[in-house]
Write an enzyme that holds these catalytic residues in place. Structure first.
Site, PDB file in Angstrom:
ATOM      1  CB  CYS A   1     -56.223  56.235 -23.578  1.00 29.44           C
ATOM      2  SG  CYS A   1     -54.956  56.860 -22.492  1.00 29.44           S
TER       3      CYS A   1
ATOM      4  NE  ARG B   1     -59.131  51.420 -25.446  1.00 27.51           N
ATOM      5  CZ  ARG B   1     -58.554  50.482 -26.171  1.00 27.51           C
ATOM      6  NH1 ARG B   1     -59.151  49.314 -26.323  1.00 27.51           N
ATOM      7  NH2 ARG B   1     -57.392  50.695 -26.748  1.00 27.51           N
TER       8      ARG B   1
ATOM      9  CD1 TRP C   1     -54.471  52.905 -16.606  1.00 31.65           C
ATOM     10  CD2 TRP C   1     -52.648  53.093 -17.878  1.00 31.65           C
ATOM     11  NE1 TRP C   1     -53.467  52.181 -16.016  1.00 31.65           N
ATOM     12  CE2 TRP C   1     -52.342  52.279 -16.763  1.00 31.65           C
ATOM     13  CE3 TRP C   1     -51.648  53.348 -18.821  1.00 31.65           C
ATOM     14  CZ2 TRP C   1     -51.081  51.713 -16.570  1.00 31.65           C
ATOM     15  CZ3 TRP C   1     -50.394  52.799 -18.625  1.00 31.65           C
ATOM     16  CH2 TRP C   1     -50.122  51.985 -17.502  1.00 31.65           C
TER      17      TRP C   1
ATOM     18  CG  ASN D   1     -55.282  54.296 -27.286  1.00 36.68           C
ATOM     19  OD1 ASN D   1     -55.753  53.328 -27.857  1.00 36.68           O
ATOM     20  ND2 ASN D   1     -54.481  54.165 -26.263  1.00 36.68           N
ATOM     21  N   GLY D   2     -52.194  56.011 -27.185  1.00 37.85           N
ATOM     22  CA  GLY D   2     -50.872  55.557 -27.637  1.00 37.85           C
ATOM     23  C   GLY D   2     -49.782  56.384 -26.990  1.00 37.85           C
TER      24      GLY D   2
ATOM     25  CD  GLU E   1     -55.653  34.410 -13.723  1.00 41.93           C
ATOM     26  OE1 GLU E   1     -54.538  34.848 -14.003  1.00 41.93           O
ATOM     27  OE2 GLU E   1     -56.692  35.065 -13.911  1.00 41.93           O
TER      28      GLU E   1
ATOM     29  CE  LYS F   1     -57.804  37.827 -12.126  1.00 43.89           C
ATOM     30  NZ  LYS F   1     -57.471  37.541 -13.440  1.00 43.89           N
TER      31      LYS F   1
ATOM     32  CD  GLU G   1     -56.470  41.537 -11.853  1.00 45.43           C
ATOM     33  OE1 GLU G   1     -56.356  42.466 -12.654  1.00 45.43           O
ATOM     34  OE2 GLU G   1     -56.638  40.344 -12.203  1.00 45.43           O
TER      35      GLU G   1
ATOM     36  CG  HIS H   1     -35.291  25.306  -2.576  1.00 41.72           C
ATOM     37  ND1 HIS H   1     -34.224  24.523  -2.202  1.00 41.72           N
ATOM     38  CD2 HIS H   1     -36.173  24.468  -3.177  1.00 41.72           C
ATOM     39  CE1 HIS H   1     -34.430  23.268  -2.582  1.00 41.72           C
ATOM     40  NE2 HIS H   1     -35.619  23.210  -3.172  1.00 41.72           N
TER      41      HIS H   1
ATOM     42  CE  LYS I   1     -61.325  42.637 -19.870  1.00 41.62           C
ATOM     43  NZ  LYS I   1     -60.744  41.816 -18.798  1.00 41.62           N
TER      44      LYS I   1
HETATM   45  O1  M6R Z   1     -55.789  41.318 -23.432  1.00 44.12           O
HETATM   46  P1  M6R Z   1     -54.675  40.460 -22.936  1.00 44.12           P
HETATM   47  O2  M6R Z   1     -55.108  39.118 -22.516  1.00 44.12           O
HETATM   48  O3  M6R Z   1     -53.519  40.388 -23.905  1.00 44.12           O
HETATM   49  O4  M6R Z   1     -54.137  41.210 -21.657  1.00 44.12           O
HETATM   50  C1  M6R Z   1     -52.985  40.799 -20.984  1.00 44.12           C
HETATM   51  C2  M6R Z   1     -53.048  41.229 -19.535  1.00 44.12           C
HETATM   52  O5  M6R Z   1     -53.009  42.616 -19.436  1.00 44.12           O
HETATM   53  C3  M6R Z   1     -54.334  40.714 -18.866  1.00 44.12           C
HETATM   54  O6  M6R Z   1     -54.408  39.333 -18.991  1.00 44.12           O
HETATM   55  C4  M6R Z   1     -54.374  41.087 -17.369  1.00 44.12           C
HETATM   56  O7  M6R Z   1     -53.325  40.487 -16.695  1.00 44.12           O
HETATM   57  C5  M6R Z   1     -55.710  40.641 -16.785  1.00 44.12           C
HETATM   58  N1  M6R Z   1     -56.794  41.468 -17.238  1.00 44.12           N
HETATM   59  C6  M6R Z   1     -55.682  40.642 -15.294  1.00 44.12           C
HETATM   60  O8  M6R Z   1     -56.860  40.110 -14.786  1.00 44.12           O
END
Ligand code: M6R
Length: 606
Positions: free
Chosen positions: A2, A27, A76, A102-103, A480, A484, A487, A503, A601
């Protein structure tokens, strides 16, 4: 999670709120709303399910001239479905107050029952609506005093901003756990979840601290914390407006992938002296001098993957035993905090609630906390005992790209700094250092092969499942790459150590389940080739991410290449290929690249 934005001044608030919200959209983007007030004590409330663009369309044509104070929100969802009723701002029953939040208000359920017993009727399911009704319930003719009372009753994390129809030049609110800044330029006053939404609008901002209660009116503001009136320092905004704009790129993700060469030059600057062939930096000198015997890295998502690669660097180059824990588990696990361990928290945003809460525990128990953070002034950067910024600049795309490469570069520097003072052989130190200098140029050359990466990505776009395989330095890259893909494309993928496949998971392999193996010039290259054969002999398809001088290209169905270098530095090229692979596949599938479904994000709720 949010984004909240507020304005009070002499200009019409609505266009400013919409601009601020679109910059905060990273956000959360499942619904958005604004409430503005004019000098005749009228509210206009606009809400829309969907992105800020929907809200913009909804408010177009509405005459909002003279509405010079307002609050806005991009959501969000945490409590209650994605509906217009649950969309912020929320209002008191008498329609006098409106609030954005927000929270999470953790005791909202008890409070809601109490208010219902008092006769309040709720139109939605959110915890924020409870705050609006509770404010009305506690109101004693003074907004600020009522706010103080409210903060003693609600529990949880919040950044709250209210407006009062009877006081149309006033914004007031409170902060605990969720970020909030105030920006002022002349008569124009703003509040926002992120100072970067104010780039190009104000030159300075104030970061509110936990427990702060504020009131802004007619160009003036006051902040109180624990009954004490405070003056908080102002910080300068150095970023340029272009950082928030796409330029010639179709997506922020692609723009940010292309910025990685320059970002890495920034990460190295002031830390690596390529002329003198040494690591030189005060923070690093101080941290190395502390004599830590172990490292514990705590982070989530992409930052966790960077931490996992950091573990490989720290163990291989600096002989430091390193543990890595996802912050979502750290807080609720058994923690063994000791003075000989360096606790490293990695975060792009510096606001991730799981990481922040974990850091508070380590701080409270006397552990040494070190932040590897991208956003200056963020909560994690402020709470860490010391740390390094990753200097990646503003990252707008929800999928982290340049933040990741900046994080792993920072870990490489950290490991070399420790290694330099420990037993790392000088010739090895030197060869890594010399090779590091070439990484930015190599990435820029690699980006020119994007068309070939697109071809392969498009060819495989129809498959629903993927394995991402790698070992040692290349396992975190596989992790990683897999994240990617998930998501951005909404395709299922899993990352595995290539050796681990046999395994159990090998049972999944057939002609419709392709795998991607990250297999550069590491000492495990031969073992990875055996894993490729295991998959191929079961009818599976295999894509290799391999060095251009690889002699075994013919074992792959398709391959994407990068310039051979050292295992410690090849990872940079490998991850860029995987970023582009996911990007192009998502594009081919028509996905919303910068704002993938269900995500946000900055994850500021636990
Ligand atoms: O802001 P942060 O790096 O602490 O965020 C942690 C995760 O939410 C963030 O790395 C997320 O996995 C990525 N944006 C995905 O691409």
């Amino acid at each position: 999670m949010c984004g909240i934005f507020g304005f009070t001044g002499k200009q019409d608030a609505a266009p400013l709120l919409l601009k601020g919200l679109s910059r905060l959209e990273y956000r959360g983007y499942d619904s958005a709303g604004i409430c503005v007030v004019n000098g005749n004590n009228n509210f206009y409330i606009g809400k829309a399910v969907g992105k800020v663009m929907e809200l913009r369309n909804r408010t177009e044509g509405v005459d909002l001239a003279g509405y010079t104070t307002g609050i806005g929100h991009t959501r969000w969802a945490t409590h209650g479905g994605v509906t217009t009723n649950n969309c912020h701002p929320h209002t008191s029953s008498d329609g006098r107050f409106a609030v954005v939040h927000n929270g999470i208000i953790e005791n909202y359920s008890e409070l809601r029952t109490m208010l219902q017993n008092e006769g309040y009727i709720f139109y939605g399911e959110t915890d924020t609506e409870v705050a609006a009704k509770l404010f009305e319930h506690l109101f004693d003719e003074d907004d600020f005093e009522t706010l103080k009372k409210l903060t003693t009753v609600i529990e949880g994390a919040y950044a709250l901003v209210f407006i009062d129809r009877e006081n149309p030049n006033r914004l007031f609110g409170a902060k605990l756990g969720s970020p909030l800044v105030i920006g002022i330029k002349g008569d124009s006053c703003y509040v926002s979840s992120d100072y970067r939404s104010l780039i190009g609008t104000v030159e300075e901002y104030i970061t509110l601290e936990d427990g702060d209660i504020f009131c802004i009116e007619n160009g003036d503001y006051r902040i109180v914390n624990c009954e004490v009136e405070l003056v908080r320092d102002k910080e300068s905004i150095t970023e340029k407006e272009q950082a928030m704009e796409l330029g010639d790129f179709p997506h922020f993700m692609l723009k940010e992938i292309h910025e990685q060469g320059e970002v890495l030059r920034n990460v190295f600057a002031g830390r690596v002296d390529f002329q003198e062939k040494t690591i030189r930096n005060n923070t690093l000198d101080e941290i190395v001098a502390q004599g830590f015997e172990r490292i514990h890295i705590i982070a989530s998502g992409t930052s966790y993957h960077a931490g996992y690669l950091g573990k490989q660097y720290l163990e291989h180059l600096a002989d430091l035993p390193t543990e890595v824990t996802v912050s979502t588990e750290f807080k609720y696990g058994k923690q063994f905090i000791d003075r000989k361990t360096l606790y490293i928290f990695v975060s792009q945003s510096g606001e991730t609630a799981d990481s922040l809460e974990s850091m508070k525990i380590v701080n409270e128990r006397g552990g040494y906390t070190f932040g590897i953070v991208n956003v200056p002034g963020s909560s994690i950067s402020r709470l860490a005992k010391s740390g390094l910024f990753t200097h990646a600049g503003v990252e707008v795309g929800v999928a982290s790209t340049k933040a990741f490469t900046a994080q792993i570069a920072t870990f490489l520097i950290l490991a070399l700094a420790f290694g330099q003072k420990k037993d790392l052989e000088y010739t090895r130190f030197l060869s890594i250092l010399e090779d590091m200098e070439k990484i930015p140029d190599r990435i820029e050359t690699l980006l020119k092969t994007s068309d070939r990466i697109r071809e392969v990505a498009e060819k495989y776009a129809r498959y629903p499942n993927f394995f991402y395989l790698g070992r040692s330095y290349e396992l975190p890259i596989a992790m990683e790459g897999s994240l990617k893909l998930k998501e951005l494309t909404y395709r299922h993928s899993e990352a595995y150590s290539s050796g681990e496949l046999k395994h159990g998971s090998l049972a999944l392999i057939d002609a419709d389940f392709p795998s991607i193996i990250i297999n550069g010039s590491s000492p495990l290259h031969g073992k990875n080739c055996s894993s490729v054969q295991e998959v191929k002999s079961r009818g599976g398809k295999m894509i290799g991410i391999i060095a251009s001088n690889d002699q075994k290209k013919d074992i792959y169905d398709d391959y994407l290449t990068f310039e051979a270098s050292l295992p410690e530095t090849e990872v940079f090229s490998e991850v860029v290929i995987l970023q582009l692979f996911a990007y192009h596949m998502a594009n081919a599938l028509g996905r919303d690249i910068d704002k993938p479904r269900n995500l946000a994000k900055s994850v500021t709720v636990e």
